[in-house]
Design a protein around this motif. Structure first.
Motif, PDB file in Angstrom:
ATOM      1  N   THR A 114       0.828  -1.210   0.000  1.00 40.75           N
ATOM      2  CA  THR A 114       0.000   0.000   0.000  1.00 40.75           C
ATOM      3  C   THR A 114       0.863   1.261   0.000  1.00 40.75           C
ATOM      4  O   THR A 114       0.616   2.206  -0.769  1.00 40.75           O
ATOM      5  CB  THR A 114      -0.933  -0.005   1.219  1.00 40.75           C
ATOM      6  N   SER A 160      -7.066  -3.794   6.983  1.00 41.21           N
ATOM      7  CA  SER A 160      -7.979  -3.775   8.127  1.00 41.21           C
ATOM      8  C   SER A 160      -8.665  -5.119   8.314  1.00 41.21           C
ATOM      9  O   SER A 160      -8.836  -5.591   9.448  1.00 41.21           O
ATOM     10  CB  SER A 160      -9.023  -2.662   7.943  1.00 41.21           C
ATOM     11  N   VAL A 173      -4.242   2.109  -3.104  1.00 38.21           N
ATOM     12  CA  VAL A 173      -4.126   2.585  -1.727  1.00 38.21           C
ATOM     13  C   VAL A 173      -5.383   2.309  -0.913  1.00 38.21           C
ATOM     14  O   VAL A 173      -5.315   1.679   0.157  1.00 38.21           O
ATOM     15  CB  VAL A 173      -3.740   4.077  -1.692  1.00 38.21           C
ATOM     16  N   PRO A 174      -6.583   2.742  -1.350  1.00 31.59           N
ATOM     17  CA  PRO A 174      -7.777   2.402  -0.556  1.00 31.59           C
ATOM     18  C   PRO A 174      -8.042   0.906  -0.484  1.00 31.59           C
ATOM     19  O   PRO A 174      -8.468   0.390   0.557  1.00 31.59           O
ATOM     20  CB  PRO A 174      -8.913   3.148  -1.274  1.00 31.59           C
ATOM     21  N   LEU A 175      -7.772   0.188  -1.593  1.00 30.80           N
ATOM     22  CA  LEU A 175      -7.950  -1.268  -1.567  1.00 30.80           C
ATOM     23  C   LEU A 175      -6.978  -1.917  -0.592  1.00 30.80           C
ATOM     24  O   LEU A 175      -7.333  -2.859   0.129  1.00 30.80           O
ATOM     25  CB  LEU A 175      -7.747  -1.839  -2.977  1.00 30.80           C
ATOM     26  N   LEU A 196      -5.658  -0.516   2.106  1.00 30.28           N
ATOM     27  CA  LEU A 196      -6.074  -0.197   3.473  1.00 30.28           C
ATOM     28  C   LEU A 196      -7.247  -1.074   3.908  1.00 30.28           C
ATOM     29  O   LEU A 196      -7.307  -1.531   5.055  1.00 30.28           O
ATOM     30  CB  LEU A 196      -6.444   1.279   3.572  1.00 30.28           C
ATOM     31  N   LEU A 197      -8.192  -1.327   2.998  1.00 29.14           N
ATOM     32  CA  LEU A 197      -9.308  -2.221   3.301  1.00 29.14           C
ATOM     33  C   LEU A 197      -8.803  -3.634   3.589  1.00 29.14           C
ATOM     34  O   LEU A 197      -9.225  -4.282   4.562  1.00 29.14           O
ATOM     35  CB  LEU A 197     -10.298  -2.239   2.132  1.00 29.14           C
TER      36      LEU A 197
END
Length: 480
Positions: free
Chosen positions: A99, A192, A184-186, A188-189
């Protein structure tokens, strides 16, 4: 401790060791998708990157090569490192690294910094590709392992198929930076989900005699890097540089084997290769990967020259293969759970042989339909084989070897891709006119397809013979 199949969120929050198997599997599937998407999404942006940085194709292609080389050279070492320090811990670090590197790629002010960030992204991808396979056994019941492997194969195919089309949309709407920032958002998901749901699993090895093989890691990385460069440099010609790199790979590989024999805790324990099923799985994986690379290399030329299709139609036809793999992955996993992985492995190879035979005979007069039927059969065989083979190789392994074996399995596939690109690409080129691709006629393009897949048919037959001869594991301490 085996994870619970389904737990209420409140129970999970109150009792952290009770993880959700569905959430854990979702995190592994997303990590697989990210790794394959990272490989395929950048290719479509090479012309735009060449313009943006005023660079030649030879330079800008390192945006792709740096990613693939990082994966190829480090994937086994990172799998072994996961066995030693803990697979969950290393996978979380790998997702975070991927990421972060994606953000660095999108913000890179120069081509060389972009290439360096892509290499870093490749390290994160290598961790994700290896440890997702290794962690399947710790997240799902044994009876559902095939289905879980099928899901990972599906997401890998989806990432490969989605990359070019998604990349085109992102470049058109947001510029080349979006090719990398979309991760980046993928990422972070995925991070988590993995943080919340992945089980701690098998504890890291902490005995005094077990350590990480630094020298072996360097030697193996050099060996694989030299081999990968020998297979990819030269753009179709195999000259003195390629021969020198291949010789360096052989010498370094020999040195690596010698060091592994002497160490108490080697990077790759050589006695594991006494397991006939493991060796069979690795060999057949490499052969099948080489065949599938030929479909990606030769298919565009056949469609564009022999059938005279425009680029947009070529792209749509080429997407048929990854789409079949995406839809067939999970059903293939369920069939492997029901009928057994060894039977499905043989059925997949037999189907692959049939597909190669069709490609070696298909006449241009049948048009798109003839090629599409042949490629669908070929890809269906690949999906059946890959799911069953991964499940077969990873089954019944001792927990402390899962990372290393998963790394070897991914490595065999990557080496197959590299070798197929070089050898089968050379076979296709040898069937074309010597005065360049511009002089290729529809007849010679069709002839090149037929010759290439006649060789691929023989390779698939060899893979089937290996799988038949070594379809059962040899009793050994490595699988006990």
């Amino acid at each position: 401790m085996k994870p619970a199949i389904a737990e209420p969120l409140s129970t999970i929050a109150d009792n952290p060791p009770q993880r959700s198997a569905h959430g854990a599997l979702a995190s592994l599937a997303l990590a697989t998708l990210l790794a394959s998407l990272g490989a395929s999404v950048a290719s479509v942006g090479l012309p735009v990157l060449a313009q943006a940085f005023d660079a030649s194709f030879q330079l800008v292609q390192w945006v792709v090569l740096a990613y693939l080389l990082a994966i190829t050279t480090l994937i086994v070492s990172l799998g072994r490192l996961g066995d030693l320090i803990g697979r969950r811990k290393l996978l979380l670090a790998g997702i975070a690294l991927f990421t972060l590197a994606s953000a660095l790629c999108g913000l890179a002010p120069s081509l060389w910094l972009l290439i360096a960030a892509r290499a870093l992204q490749g390290v994160g991808a290598a961790i994700m590709m290896t440890l997702t396979l290794a962690l399947v056994g710790e997240t799902v019941d044994k009876a559902r392992t095939g289905s879980a492997m099928g899901l990972l194969a599906t997401l890998s195919a989806v990432g490969t198929a989605l990359g070019p089309s998604l990349g085109g949309v992102l470049i058109s709407g947001f510029g080349w930076q979006a090719l990398f920032l979309v991760n980046v958002p993928l990422g972070l998901l995925t991070l988590s989900l993995a943080w919340r749901f992945l089980p701690a699993g098998y504890p890291a090895q902490k005995t005094g005699r077990v350590g990480f093989d630094g020298l072996g890691t360097l030697l193996l990385a050099f060996t694989l890097g030299a081999y990968a460069l020998a297979m990819t440099l030269g753009r179709g010609s195999f000259g003195a540089l390629n021969i020198g790199l291949l010789l360096a790979a052989v010498l370094s590989g020999g040195w690596f084997v010698r060091t592994q024999k002497r160490l108490a805790s080697p990077l790759i324990p050589l006695p594991m290769f006494r397991d006939r099923l493991l060796v069979s799985g690795l060999a057949t994986s490499a052969l099948v990967a080489a065949i599938m690379m030929a479909t990606l290399l030769v298919g565009p030329f056949y469609l564009a020259i022999a059938l005279g299709l425009p680029p947009t139609t070529v792209g749509l036809v080429l997407a048929a293969g990854p789409c079949v793999a995406a839809f067939a992955g999970m059903p293939a996993g369920r069939l492997a759970d029901r009928f057994g992985v060894r039977l499905m492995r043989l059925a997949g190879l037999a189907t692959l042989m049939l597909g190669c035979l069709l490609l070696s005979l298909v006449p241009p007069a049948l048009g798109i339909a003839g090629y599409a039927v042949a490629i669908v059969v070929t890809t269906l065989g690949y999906a059946m084989f890959q799911t069953a083979n991964n499940t077969s190789v990873m089954a019944e392994l001792p927990a402390h070897q899962r990372g290393a074996i998963a790394g070897l399995l991914n490595l065999s596939r990557n080496l197959g891709f590299l070798t197929g690109a070089s050898l089968l690409g050379a076979v296709f080129a040898s069937a074309l006119p010597t005065n360049g691709i511009g002089a290729t006629t529809p007849e010679t393009a069709a002839h090149g397809l037929h010759v290439t897949f006649a060789i691929a048919f023989a390779m698939a037959g060899l893979a089937l013979l290996i799988a038949l001869k070594y379809r059962d594991p040899e009793p050994s301490p490595e699988r006990q």
